[in-house]
Scaffold this motif. Sequence first.
Motif, PDB file in Angstrom:
ATOM      1  N   TYR A 257      51.038  22.473  27.269  1.00  0.00           N
ATOM      2  CA  TYR A 257      50.039  21.520  26.793  1.00  0.00           C
ATOM      3  C   TYR A 257      50.428  20.091  27.161  1.00  0.00           C
ATOM      4  N   ALA A 258      49.411  19.261  27.356  1.00  0.00           N
ATOM      5  CA  ALA A 258      49.624  17.859  27.699  1.00  0.00           C
ATOM      6  C   ALA A 258      49.457  17.010  26.445  1.00  0.00           C
ATOM      7  N   THR A 259      50.540  16.469  25.923  1.00  0.00           N
ATOM      8  CA  THR A 259      50.478  15.625  24.734  1.00  0.00           C
ATOM      9  C   THR A 259      50.644  14.148  25.098  1.00  0.00           C
ATOM     10  N   ALA A 260      50.629  13.863  26.398  1.00  0.00           N
ATOM     11  CA  ALA A 260      50.671  12.482  26.890  1.00  0.00           C
ATOM     12  C   ALA A 260      49.646  12.360  28.015  1.00  0.00           C
ATOM     13  N   ALA A 261      49.289  11.132  28.361  1.00  0.00           N
ATOM     14  CA  ALA A 261      48.273  10.898  29.382  1.00  0.00           C
ATOM     15  C   ALA A 261      48.673  11.554  30.703  1.00  0.00           C
ATOM     16  N   HIS A 262      47.713  12.206  31.341  1.00  0.00           N
ATOM     17  CA  HIS A 262      47.965  12.815  32.652  1.00  0.00           C
ATOM     18  C   HIS A 262      46.698  12.684  33.479  1.00  0.00           C
ATOM     19  N   THR A 263      46.562  13.490  34.527  1.00  0.00           N
ATOM     20  CA  THR A 263      45.513  13.238  35.526  1.00  0.00           C
ATOM     21  C   THR A 263      44.133  13.744  35.135  1.00  0.00           C
ATOM     22  N   SER A 264      44.000  14.408  33.983  1.00  0.00           N
ATOM     23  CA  SER A 264      42.686  14.893  33.563  1.00  0.00           C
ATOM     24  C   SER A 264      42.559  14.773  32.049  1.00  0.00           C
ATOM     25  N   LEU A 265      41.400  15.146  31.539  1.00  0.00           N
ATOM     26  CA  LEU A 265      41.162  15.135  30.097  1.00  0.00           C
ATOM     27  C   LEU A 265      41.427  16.501  29.476  1.00  0.00           C
ATOM     28  N   SER A 266      41.987  17.412  30.238  1.00  0.00           N
ATOM     29  CA  SER A 266      42.279  18.741  29.735  1.00  0.00           C
ATOM     30  C   SER A 266      43.439  18.703  28.745  1.00  0.00           C
ATOM     31  N   PRO A 267      43.394  19.503  27.691  1.00  0.00           N
ATOM     32  CA  PRO A 267      44.547  19.591  26.782  1.00  0.00           C
ATOM     33  C   PRO A 267      45.716  20.339  27.416  1.00  0.00           C
ATOM     34  N   TYR A 268      45.442  21.028  28.521  1.00  0.00           N
ATOM     35  CA  TYR A 268      46.492  21.752  29.223  1.00  0.00           C
ATOM     36  C   TYR A 268      47.186  20.850  30.249  1.00  0.00           C
ATOM     37  N   ALA A 269      48.442  21.150  30.516  1.00  0.00           N
ATOM     38  CA  ALA A 269      49.169  20.455  31.572  1.00  0.00           C
ATOM     39  C   ALA A 269      48.496  20.740  32.915  1.00  0.00           C
ATOM     40  N   ASP A 270      48.733  19.872  33.881  1.00  0.00           N
ATOM     41  CA  ASP A 270      48.049  19.987  35.171  1.00  0.00           C
ATOM     42  C   ASP A 270      48.277  21.343  35.833  1.00  0.00           C
ATOM     43  N   TRP A 271      49.523  21.859  35.775  1.00  0.00           N
ATOM     44  CA  TRP A 271      49.811  23.131  36.439  1.00  0.00           C
ATOM     45  C   TRP A 271      49.019  24.263  35.787  1.00  0.00           C
ATOM     46  N   ALA A 272      48.891  24.201  34.477  1.00  0.00           N
ATOM     47  CA  ALA A 272      48.156  25.242  33.755  1.00  0.00           C
ATOM     48  C   ALA A 272      46.667  25.155  34.058  1.00  0.00           C
ATOM     49  N   GLN A 273      46.141  23.934  34.121  1.00  0.00           N
ATOM     50  CA  GLN A 273      44.718  23.771  34.415  1.00  0.00           C
ATOM     51  C   GLN A 273      44.387  24.268  35.817  1.00  0.00           C
ATOM     52  N   GLN A 274      45.304  24.093  36.753  1.00  0.00           N
ATOM     53  CA  GLN A 274      45.088  24.618  38.103  1.00  0.00           C
ATOM     54  C   GLN A 274      44.936  26.141  38.084  1.00  0.00           C
ATOM     55  N   LEU A 275      45.743  26.799  37.271  1.00  0.00           N
ATOM     56  CA  LEU A 275      45.650  28.252  37.172  1.00  0.00           C
ATOM     57  C   LEU A 275      44.366  28.678  36.472  1.00  0.00           C
ATOM     58  N   ILE A 276      43.977  27.931  35.452  1.00  0.00           N
ATOM     59  CA  ILE A 276      42.712  28.224  34.775  1.00  0.00           C
ATOM     60  C   ILE A 276      41.556  28.102  35.761  1.00  0.00           C
ATOM     61  N   ASP A 277      41.577  27.038  36.563  1.00  0.00           N
ATOM     62  CA  ASP A 277      40.530  26.828  37.559  1.00  0.00           C
ATOM     63  C   ASP A 277      40.497  27.953  38.588  1.00  0.00           C
ATOM     64  N   ALA A 278      41.657  28.600  38.795  1.00  0.00           N
ATOM     65  CA  ALA A 278      41.735  29.715  39.742  1.00  0.00           C
ATOM     66  C   ALA A 278      41.346  31.046  39.105  1.00  0.00           C
ATOM     67  N   GLY A 279      40.980  31.013  37.816  1.00  0.00           N
ATOM     68  CA  GLY A 279      40.509  32.227  37.152  1.00  0.00           C
ATOM     69  C   GLY A 279      41.505  32.904  36.243  1.00  0.00           C
ATOM     70  N   VAL A 280      42.695  32.325  36.078  1.00  0.00           N
ATOM     71  CA  VAL A 280      43.718  32.934  35.214  1.00  0.00           C
ATOM     72  C   VAL A 280      43.364  32.702  33.741  1.00  0.00           C
ATOM     73  N   ILE A 281      43.616  33.708  32.923  1.00  0.00           N
ATOM     74  CA  ILE A 281      43.448  33.600  31.473  1.00  0.00           C
ATOM     75  C   ILE A 281      44.817  33.292  30.868  1.00  0.00           C
ATOM     76  N   LEU A 282      44.984  32.094  30.349  1.00  0.00           N
ATOM     77  CA  LEU A 282      46.260  31.739  29.728  1.00  0.00           C
ATOM     78  C   LEU A 282      46.349  32.416  28.363  1.00  0.00           C
ATOM     79  N   LEU A 283      47.413  33.156  28.169  1.00  0.00           N
ATOM     80  CA  LEU A 283      47.530  33.981  26.969  1.00  0.00           C
ATOM     81  C   LEU A 283      48.200  33.181  25.850  1.00  0.00           C
ATOM     82  N   ASP A 284      47.453  32.216  25.310  1.00  0.00           N
ATOM     83  CA  ASP A 284      47.953  31.478  24.151  1.00  0.00           C
ATOM     84  C   ASP A 284      47.176  31.847  22.891  1.00  0.00           C
TER      85      ASP A 284
END
Length: 356
Positions: A138-165
């Motif tokens: 999770y991203a708890t500091a400012a980063h490159t998007s408004l997603s609550p996920y870290a950038d690496w995780a959001q890339q995987l989500i965008d690729a269709g991965v289901i993050l098991l949280d």
Amino acid sequence: MARRHQYIFADEPRHGKGFLIGCLVVLLILGAALFTANLAMTHTVRYTREYVTVANLPTDLDNFTILHLSDLNGAELGEKQSAVKKAIGSRTSYGAVVLSGNMVGKSGDVQPVLDLLHQLPSGTPVLLLPGDGDPPLYATAAHTSLSPYADWAQQLIDAGVILLDEPHAITAGKATIWFSPEVLYTTDIDSTEKAWQNQIDILNAQVEPLTLDQSALKRAAEFQVGRMQRIREAIAGMKEKDIQVAVSHMPVTQFSVAESRAWATSKVFTMSKVTLTLSGGYCAGQWRIPGVGAVYVPDKGFFPPDEEIVGMGYISGMWQHISPGLGPGTEYPWFMPMRLFNSPGATMLVLSANLH
């Protein structure tokens, strides 16, 4: 007599030098052969099948398949992970693909995982549980998007991965199989939600405008409150007849299972209802001696039995599959940075109502 002694000792150094050179050449050839053999072995993915016998398995889940992979840690297995595709062969589908942690690794480079996704059968749900060797989820500091996920995780989500949280359900006909992070079985949902809501209240009470980092923290807190609510709803929707699979990066133990069962507050969402646990972490021991097994595993010591670190086992009344992993493990000392005589592994698990 003196000349005889001189003759005897004069010839020995020449034979000794030649012998040492010969030994050195043999050692170099042997070392090169072992290096080549190890390189080939650690870049060839071994594909195995394991049957998981489940009592009272719903008919629609009989022969449900799970491809279990773990611990890629940024490794490259052939061009764009072609060794994984070669191992899987012509199989076109699974019920689910589960990646049980440390797939990205400490480098944070998500590209090796993205390449891996392209080698998997299209249309199959891919569930990923982050491991302790992965970057923060999770991203708890400012980063490159408004997603609550870290950038690496959001890339995987965008690729269709289901993050098991949170628990995820897959239906097959009239049957349902749930995949849940093992840690949720001991998580106090209400207390966790209150803690995040308290963080939101503190930020909302602030008179001055929020900084970029504070805004990111607020988004993360709001996401976590919503996640706790979704987890609660998922648990409420589980039925006695549903099959539950727990996913944990590191293998569970009899002690951890007993502790989890003692903390259970739900009659349905409890480790007592878990049929199968999927884990990884040990990478089959990192260094192995052919015909002997793993040399050393942290917390297990020297030459631990394979049933404790890799493969299918039975623990506290449930099945547990420990993946051999795809890349090098991060749990090992600095002088064990790579796999040695230890093939990466991909495992297809088949749920079955019958013994095999």
